[in-house]
Design a protein around this motif. Structure first.
Motif: not given
Length: 190
Positions: A46-55, A65-70, A94-102
């Motif tokens: 029920g968090s604010e992030r959870g509501q954003l994810i649900n949308s 990407i930022e939310i998923a990587i975090e 894009e997710q793959m590239n961000e994960l690769d950079k991380f």
């Protein structure tokens, strides 16, 4: 050092079930996380992030990407075991590239392999529509999820093949056969 195995596959490919069974069989050495489960847990909180994810999830869209990587990187770092099976990620170039950079900047995590559980679209559709867990199992939502999966798939496959990290497993056999092959492969890499 954490050893990371990414498990990708179409909706209904069985990737989550396969990874869960392997983690249960090896509960001292291997932990399993599903991107979907982590994101759904955040929604359920029920968090604010959870509501954003649900949308995003409720429409069958990819979470930013930022939310998923975090979410993913915190789970990996806090994992109780050194071998992590992570399914459902990456789902876009894009997710793959961000994960690769991380991963390139984090010496504590090694991406050992990307395991693709391969099933036809017909098999995936039959499995997803057949399990009817809720709104995301409607045909239109399934079709959107399948497109989201298949559109970037070739680029993702090519990227990991070029790094000699991609392993394909036939996901249209019995669960036992799939899990046994995947487990033997993972054990050979750790």
């Amino acid at each position: 050092m954490k050893k990371l195995f990414l498990i990708i596959g179409a909706p209904g490919s069985g990737k989550t079930t396969d990874a869960e069974i392997i983690a249960e069989r090896n509960d001292e050495e291997i932990v399993h996380y599903s991107t979907g489960d982590l994101l759904r847990a955040e929604v359920a909180s029920g968090s604010e992030r959870g509501q954003l994810i649900n949308s995003f999830i409720s429409k069958g869209h990819i979470v930013p990407i930022e939310i998923a990587i975090e979410t993913i990187t915190s789970a990996i770092k806090e994992a109780p075991s050194d071998v992590i099976l992570f399914d459902g990620y990456p789902r876009s170039f894009e997710q793959m590239n961000e994960l690769d950079k991380f991963l390139a900047n984090d010496s504590d995590i090694e991406l050992v392999s990307v395991i693709e559980v391969v099933v036809s679209e017909d098999v995936a559709r039959d499995r997803v529509i057949g399990r009817s867990r809720g709104a995301d199992d409607k045909v239109e939502i399934f079709n959107n999820r399948m497109k989201v999966y298949t559109d970037p798939l070739l680029e993702i496959q090519n990227f990991y093949e070029s790094k000699n990290l991609l392993k394909k497993i036939d996901g249209e056999r019995s669960i036992e056969a799939i899990v046994d092959e995947m487990e033997l492969y993972i054990e050979s890499k750790i």
